[in-house]
Design a protein around this motif. Sequence first.
Motif, PDB file in Angstrom:
ATOM      1  N   PRO A  96       7.993  -1.247  44.443  1.00 56.42           N
ATOM      2  CA  PRO A  96       8.568  -0.365  45.466  1.00 56.42           C
ATOM      3  C   PRO A  96       9.851   0.314  44.989  1.00 56.42           C
ATOM      4  CG  PRO A  96       8.903  -2.671  46.051  1.00 56.42           C
ATOM      5  CD  PRO A  96       8.089  -2.656  44.796  1.00 56.42           C
ATOM      6  N   MET A  97       9.930   1.593  45.247  1.00 62.45           N
ATOM      7  CA  MET A  97      11.111   2.404  44.953  1.00 62.45           C
ATOM      8  C   MET A  97      11.590   3.004  46.261  1.00 62.45           C
ATOM      9  SD  MET A  97      11.879   2.822  41.574  1.00 62.45           S
ATOM     10  CE  MET A  97      11.582   1.135  41.109  1.00 62.45           C
ATOM     11  N   ALA A  98      12.836   3.417  46.293  1.00 62.66           N
ATOM     12  CA  ALA A  98      13.353   4.102  47.475  1.00 62.66           C
ATOM     13  C   ALA A  98      12.542   5.381  47.693  1.00 62.66           C
ATOM     14  CB  ALA A  98      14.819   4.449  47.282  1.00 62.66           C
ATOM     15  N   PRO A  99      12.207   5.699  48.945  1.00 62.90           N
ATOM     16  CA  PRO A  99      11.517   6.970  49.211  1.00 62.90           C
ATOM     17  C   PRO A  99      12.378   8.151  48.756  1.00 62.90           C
ATOM     18  CG  PRO A  99      11.540   5.568  51.164  1.00 62.90           C
ATOM     19  CD  PRO A  99      12.451   4.929  50.158  1.00 62.90           C
ATOM     20  N   ALA A 100      11.751   9.252  48.429  1.00 66.98           N
ATOM     21  CA  ALA A 100      12.476  10.442  47.979  1.00 66.98           C
ATOM     22  C   ALA A 100      13.579  10.793  48.975  1.00 66.98           C
ATOM     23  CB  ALA A 100      11.519  11.612  47.796  1.00 66.98           C
ATOM     24  N   GLY A 101      14.793  10.921  48.476  1.00 64.55           N
ATOM     25  CA  GLY A 101      15.953  11.269  49.291  1.00 64.55           C
ATOM     26  C   GLY A 101      16.672  10.097  49.926  1.00 64.55           C
ATOM     27  N   ALA A 102      16.048   8.927  49.970  1.00 68.95           N
ATOM     28  CA  ALA A 102      16.680   7.747  50.566  1.00 68.95           C
ATOM     29  C   ALA A 102      17.554   7.046  49.526  1.00 68.95           C
ATOM     30  CB  ALA A 102      15.625   6.781  51.085  1.00 68.95           C
ATOM     31  N   THR A 103      18.568   6.364  49.997  1.00 70.33           N
ATOM     32  CA  THR A 103      19.510   5.669  49.118  1.00 70.33           C
ATOM     33  C   THR A 103      19.277   4.169  49.170  1.00 70.33           C
ATOM     34  OG1 THR A 103      21.163   7.392  49.528  1.00 70.33           O
ATOM     35  CG2 THR A 103      21.975   5.318  48.664  1.00 70.33           C
ATOM     36  N   ARG A 104      19.341   3.536  48.009  1.00 69.46           N
ATOM     37  CA  ARG A 104      19.254   2.078  47.900  1.00 69.46           C
ATOM     38  C   ARG A 104      20.366   1.594  46.997  1.00 69.46           C
ATOM     39  NH1 ARG A 104      16.214   3.007  51.344  1.00 69.46           N
ATOM     40  NH2 ARG A 104      14.110   2.284  51.683  1.00 69.46           N
ATOM     41  N   ARG A 105      21.037   0.551  47.428  1.00 66.26           N
ATOM     42  CA  ARG A 105      22.084  -0.060  46.600  1.00 66.26           C
ATOM     43  C   ARG A 105      21.400  -0.960  45.580  1.00 66.26           C
ATOM     44  NH1 ARG A 105      27.754  -0.079  46.518  1.00 66.26           N
ATOM     45  NH2 ARG A 105      27.350   1.494  48.042  1.00 66.26           N
ATOM     46  N   ARG A 106      21.752  -0.760  44.306  1.00 67.03           N
ATOM     47  CA  ARG A 106      21.188  -1.543  43.212  1.00 67.03           C
ATOM     48  C   ARG A 106      22.319  -2.062  42.331  1.00 67.03           C
ATOM     49  NH1 ARG A 106      15.948  -2.094  44.918  1.00 67.03           N
ATOM     50  NH2 ARG A 106      14.931  -0.087  45.146  1.00 67.03           N
ATOM     51  N   VAL A 107      22.132  -3.254  41.804  1.00 62.27           N
ATOM     52  CA  VAL A 107      23.104  -3.832  40.881  1.00 62.27           C
ATOM     53  C   VAL A 107      22.646  -3.556  39.460  1.00 62.27           C
ATOM     54  CG1 VAL A 107      24.178  -5.967  40.071  1.00 62.27           C
ATOM     55  CG2 VAL A 107      23.787  -5.619  42.509  1.00 62.27           C
ATOM     56  N   VAL A 108      23.541  -2.996  38.684  1.00 60.23           N
ATOM     57  CA  VAL A 108      23.301  -2.773  37.258  1.00 60.23           C
ATOM     58  C   VAL A 108      24.449  -3.459  36.534  1.00 60.23           C
ATOM     59  CG1 VAL A 108      23.000  -1.092  35.405  1.00 60.23           C
ATOM     60  CG2 VAL A 108      22.202  -0.553  37.724  1.00 60.23           C
ATOM     61  N   GLY A 109      24.114  -4.477  35.738  1.00 54.19           N
ATOM     62  CA  GLY A 109      25.159  -5.243  35.067  1.00 54.19           C
ATOM     63  C   GLY A 109      25.990  -5.980  36.089  1.00 54.19           C
ATOM     64  N   PHE A 159      25.583   0.160  42.613  1.00 51.47           N
ATOM     65  CA  PHE A 159      25.528   1.621  42.711  1.00 51.47           C
ATOM     66  C   PHE A 159      24.533   2.042  43.783  1.00 51.47           C
ATOM     67  CE2 PHE A 159      26.607   0.859  38.254  1.00 51.47           C
ATOM     68  CZ  PHE A 159      27.656   1.729  38.057  1.00 51.47           C
ATOM     69  N   ASP A 160      24.757   3.223  44.339  1.00 53.88           N
ATOM     70  CA  ASP A 160      23.788   3.836  45.239  1.00 53.88           C
ATOM     71  C   ASP A 160      22.850   4.708  44.421  1.00 53.88           C
ATOM     72  OD1 ASP A 160      24.761   2.716  47.575  1.00 53.88           O
ATOM     73  OD2 ASP A 160      26.172   4.353  47.923  1.00 53.88           O
ATOM     74  N   PHE A 161      21.572   4.357  44.420  1.00 55.80           N
ATOM     75  CA  PHE A 161      20.539   5.139  43.758  1.00 55.80           C
ATOM     76  C   PHE A 161      19.792   5.931  44.820  1.00 55.80           C
ATOM     77  CE2 PHE A 161      21.415   2.227  40.411  1.00 55.80           C
ATOM     78  CZ  PHE A 161      20.898   2.758  39.235  1.00 55.80           C
ATOM     79  N   ILE A 162      19.390   7.142  44.482  1.00 54.71           N
ATOM     80  CA  ILE A 162      18.626   7.996  45.388  1.00 54.71           C
ATOM     81  C   ILE A 162      17.183   8.038  44.902  1.00 54.71           C
ATOM     82  CG2 ILE A 162      18.354  10.347  46.287  1.00 54.71           C
ATOM     83  CD1 ILE A 162      21.404  10.660  45.886  1.00 54.71           C
ATOM     84  N   GLY A 163      16.261   7.835  45.828  1.00 54.12           N
ATOM     85  CA  GLY A 163      14.849   7.885  45.492  1.00 54.12           C
ATOM     86  C   GLY A 163      14.410   9.293  45.144  1.00 54.12           C
ATOM     87  N   ALA A 164      13.505   9.385  44.170  1.00 52.75           N
ATOM     88  CA  ALA A 164      12.953  10.667  43.744  1.00 52.75           C
ATOM     89  C   ALA A 164      11.460  10.476  43.485  1.00 52.75           C
ATOM     90  CB  ALA A 164      13.660  11.156  42.483  1.00 52.75           C
ATOM     91  N   HIS A 165      10.737  11.567  43.532  1.00 54.63           N
ATOM     92  CA  HIS A 165       9.302  11.511  43.263  1.00 54.63           C
ATOM     93  C   HIS A 165       8.860  12.834  42.654  1.00 54.63           C
ATOM     94  CE1 HIS A 165       4.965  11.666  43.980  1.00 54.63           C
ATOM     95  NE2 HIS A 165       5.028  10.354  43.894  1.00 54.63           N
ATOM     96  N   GLU A 166       8.105  12.735  41.585  1.00 55.67           N
ATOM     97  CA  GLU A 166       7.482  13.909  40.960  1.00 55.67           C
ATOM     98  C   GLU A 166       5.980  13.679  40.968  1.00 55.67           C
ATOM     99  OE1 GLU A 166       8.540  16.832  39.667  1.00 55.67           O
ATOM    100  OE2 GLU A 166      10.627  16.445  40.218  1.00 55.67           O
ATOM    101  N   PRO A 167       5.199  14.665  41.418  1.00 50.21           N
ATOM    102  CA  PRO A 167       3.753  14.473  41.564  1.00 50.21           C
ATOM    103  C   PRO A 167       3.043  13.939  40.313  1.00 50.21           C
ATOM    104  CG  PRO A 167       4.417  16.543  42.541  1.00 50.21           C
ATOM    105  CD  PRO A 167       5.629  15.988  41.854  1.00 50.21           C
ATOM    106  N   ASP A 168       3.382  14.435  39.135  1.00 48.52           N
ATOM    107  CA  ASP A 168       2.699  13.995  37.912  1.00 48.52           C
ATOM    108  C   ASP A 168       3.337  12.769  37.267  1.00 48.52           C
ATOM    109  OD1 ASP A 168       0.934  16.082  38.215  1.00 48.52           O
ATOM    110  OD2 ASP A 168       2.053  17.430  36.890  1.00 48.52           O
ATOM    111  N   PHE A 169       4.388  12.251  37.882  1.00 51.25           N
ATOM    112  CA  PHE A 169       5.116  11.124  37.296  1.00 51.25           C
ATOM    113  C   PHE A 169       5.162   9.918  38.225  1.00 51.25           C
ATOM    114  CE2 PHE A 169       9.062   8.783  36.467  1.00 51.25           C
ATOM    115  CZ  PHE A 169       8.886   8.459  35.133  1.00 51.25           C
TER     116      PHE A 169
END
Length: 167
Positions: free
Chosen positions: A76-89, A93-103
């Motif tokens: 599961p990934m954040a829906p396109a445009g939605a924000t999810r807080r993720r820990v890196v190291g 950080f707040d990550f924004i969901g994105a989606h590309e049809p071929d990806f």
Amino acid sequence: MDAALHARLDARVAALVALYRRVQRERMDGVPLVHAGLAVHAEGFEAEADGAAAVGVLVTPWFMNLVRLPLDAAVPMAPAGATRRRVVGHTSFDFIGAHEPDFGAYEACSLFSPMFEFADQSAAEATAREVLAALRRSQVPETRQASQAPQASRRALLFGRADGAPR
């Protein structure tokens, strides 16, 4: 990392780079935000502890983002445009969901945009490596929850001020 996970990681990163090279050709040609001296490049993608996703830096001629890629379509990934807080190291950080049809789906967190403060590709790639090195220097224990992780601004992280205070 086992061979199957390594192969999935390599394939997803290669697909991400191919996607953004296509975006550069088809959507960004002639856009004034594009730094003509830079190219699309993926830096330092590593699988998360559970192997479900990978995090690294994507450099393009118009932005530099931390990117979180699912290594399996079922992750599961954040829906396109939605924000999810993720820990890196050690930082949240707040990550924004994105989606590309071929990806497919992925998440991104902006580090720089536009990219004109970088003299050349080497400088942009060196910055990407330094960002990842700073994030990975002190890993958060796996038992720590995202809500407990220290929060810092991207600028504070990049300029060595974990508390975010001006100096």
